[in-house]
Design a protein around this motif. Structure first.
Motif, mmCIF file in Angstrom:
data_model
loop_
_atom_site.group_PDB
_atom_site.id
_atom_site.type_symbol
_atom_site.label_atom_id
_atom_site.label_comp_id
_atom_site.label_asym_id
_atom_site.label_seq_id
_atom_site.Cartn_x
_atom_site.Cartn_y
_atom_site.Cartn_z
ATOM 1 N N ASP A 41 0.871 -1.403 -0.090
ATOM 2 C CA ASP A 41 -0.037 0.154 0.191
ATOM 3 C C ASP A 41 1.158 1.264 -0.024
ATOM 4 O OD1 ASP A 41 -1.796 1.920 0.329
ATOM 5 O OD2 ASP A 41 -2.632 1.413 2.226
ATOM 6 N N PRO A 42 0.593 2.121 -1.186
ATOM 7 C CA PRO A 42 2.141 3.512 -1.058
ATOM 8 C C PRO A 42 1.451 4.242 0.026
ATOM 9 C CG PRO A 42 0.123 3.236 -3.037
ATOM 10 C CD PRO A 42 0.000 2.104 -2.128
ATOM 11 N N LYS A 43 0.121 4.231 0.589
ATOM 12 C CA LYS A 43 -0.054 5.181 1.770
ATOM 13 C C LYS A 43 0.425 4.848 2.960
ATOM 14 C CE LYS A 43 -4.084 6.854 -0.888
ATOM 15 N NZ LYS A 43 -5.604 6.776 -0.823
ATOM 16 N N ALA A 44 0.821 3.560 3.013
ATOM 17 C CA ALA A 44 1.145 3.055 4.443
ATOM 18 C C ALA A 44 2.730 3.390 4.767
ATOM 19 C CB ALA A 44 0.753 1.339 4.662
ATOM 20 N N GLU A 45 3.030 4.117 5.802
ATOM 21 C CA GLU A 45 4.403 4.289 6.048
ATOM 22 C C GLU A 45 5.085 3.244 6.943
ATOM 23 O OE1 GLU A 45 6.519 6.794 5.351
ATOM 24 O OE2 GLU A 45 5.237 7.708 3.815
ATOM 25 N N LYS A 65 8.249 2.223 -3.216
ATOM 26 C CA LYS A 65 7.722 2.384 -1.657
ATOM 27 C C LYS A 65 9.064 2.340 -1.154
ATOM 28 C CE LYS A 65 4.861 1.735 1.782
ATOM 29 N NZ LYS A 65 4.044 0.587 2.023
ATOM 30 N N LYS A 116 11.432 5.462 -1.667
ATOM 31 C CA LYS A 116 10.828 6.819 -1.605
ATOM 32 C C LYS A 116 11.396 7.720 -2.689
ATOM 33 C CE LYS A 116 10.295 6.253 3.530
ATOM 34 N NZ LYS A 116 10.336 4.680 3.375
#
Length: 315
Positions: free
Chosen positions: A69-73, A102, A105
């Motif tokens: 998931d690209p939104k999960a850091e 991912k 970054k």
């Protein structure tokens, strides 16, 4: 597709991280990571990278969907970052673009042969540099090769060798798990020089967390006092990172703090390295996820940590 030579190593890593009873989950996650990385050829060291990622995911309770998931850091093991940068080379067609973006970054990977970018090495200068670091020890070719390929691992090994002697001569089981009272082992420390070691008894743990070890060395009685690491691990409690608190940075897995790169009051920017942790040769960098000021650092190099221990507080 876990290589047979990796099976025992990865299982020992899992046990050291408290994941021994979750081995089936580790194995399934290994398969997930392999597919996530593009079903790569798994040989040393690429197979280790897959194993490092699998252990991190299991210890943190992460699924493949969450990782992709690209939104999960999240932070990734250094070995994963190194591989996605192209430092082990490229598989046919490259690594999947999503996982590369991912992990890196936005950093651009090297898609050429890694060795083409390495500067020439002056072997004799490197030999002298290593000898100086080891306070004048004569450096043989095998040692120099080990240092050139794995400098940190080699220096860690030499440091332990100075502290504990040639532990490589111990039986593997003894090295990992110790001896039981009444057990006897043989260790050849030099050609023709053999030690017969028999463990007789262990004392109770004292208030400093130490035990006396009574043993025979070639028939001669000896006593030595050593720390009982199991007792220290159960009595030393660290504060835990609060779930949902963006200012709390917790440990993603059990391990040892390898280095600390920040201090209280320091301003950090998103992506700055705060500290690194190490578990069974797997090193993971912990980075700031935003611009902030460091309020407190709760660990120091060499400290033992458990998953979710509070490492750094931001403000």
């Amino acid at each position: 597709e876990m290589p047979g030579g990796q099976f025992t190593n990865l299982k020992a890593q899992a046990a050291s991280m408290g994941l021994e009873d979750r081995w089936p989950e580790v194995a399934r996650t290994y398969a997930d990571v392999n597919q996530m990385f593009g079903d790569i050829v798994k040989v040393t060291p690429s197979s280790k990278v897959v194993g490092d990622m699998a252990l991190m995911m299991v210890s943190q309770g992460l699924t493949r969907e969450q990782v992709e998931d690209p939104k999960a850091e999240m932070s990734f093991p250094d070995s994963v970052i190194d591989m996605m940068r192209g430092n082990l080379g490229q598989p046919p067609g490259g690594f999947p673009a999503g996982i590369v973006n991912k992990v890196l970054k936005g950093e651009q990977p090297n898609t050429q042969r890694p060795g083409a970018h390495l500067p020439p090495v002056d072997l004799e200068a490197a030999r002298k540099e290593l000898s100086d670091q080891l306070e004048g020890v004569d450096i043989e070719d095998d040692d120099l090769s080990g240092y050139m390929m794995y400098p940190k691992v080699f220096l860690d090994y030499m440091g332990r060798h100075r502290s504990y002697g040639p532990v490589r001569v111990l039986p593997t089981r003894t090295f990992f798990y110790g001896m039981e009272p009444g057990e006897e082992i043989t260790a050849e420390i030099d050609p023709g020089k053999t030690l017969e070691i028999r463990l007789q008894a262990l004392s109770e743990t004292n208030e400093d967390g130490e035990v006396k070890v009574f043993f025979e060395l070639n028939g001669q009685p000896r006593v030595v006092r050593v720390p009982n690491r199991l007792v220290k691990a159960t009595t030393a409690q660290r504060p835990k990172a609060e779930n949902g608190n963006a200012n709390h940075i917790g440990a993603p897995m059990p391990g040892v703090v390898a280095s600390v790169g920040t201090k209280a009051g320091q301003k950090v920017k998103a992506g700055d390295l705060l500290l690194t942790i190490e578990a069974m040769k797997m090193e993971t960098g912990i980075h700031a996820d935003r611009d902030a000021v460091v309020k407190a650092v709760h660990v120091s190099p060499g400290g033992q940590i458990d998953a979710k221990d509070l490492l750094v507080e931001l403000e």
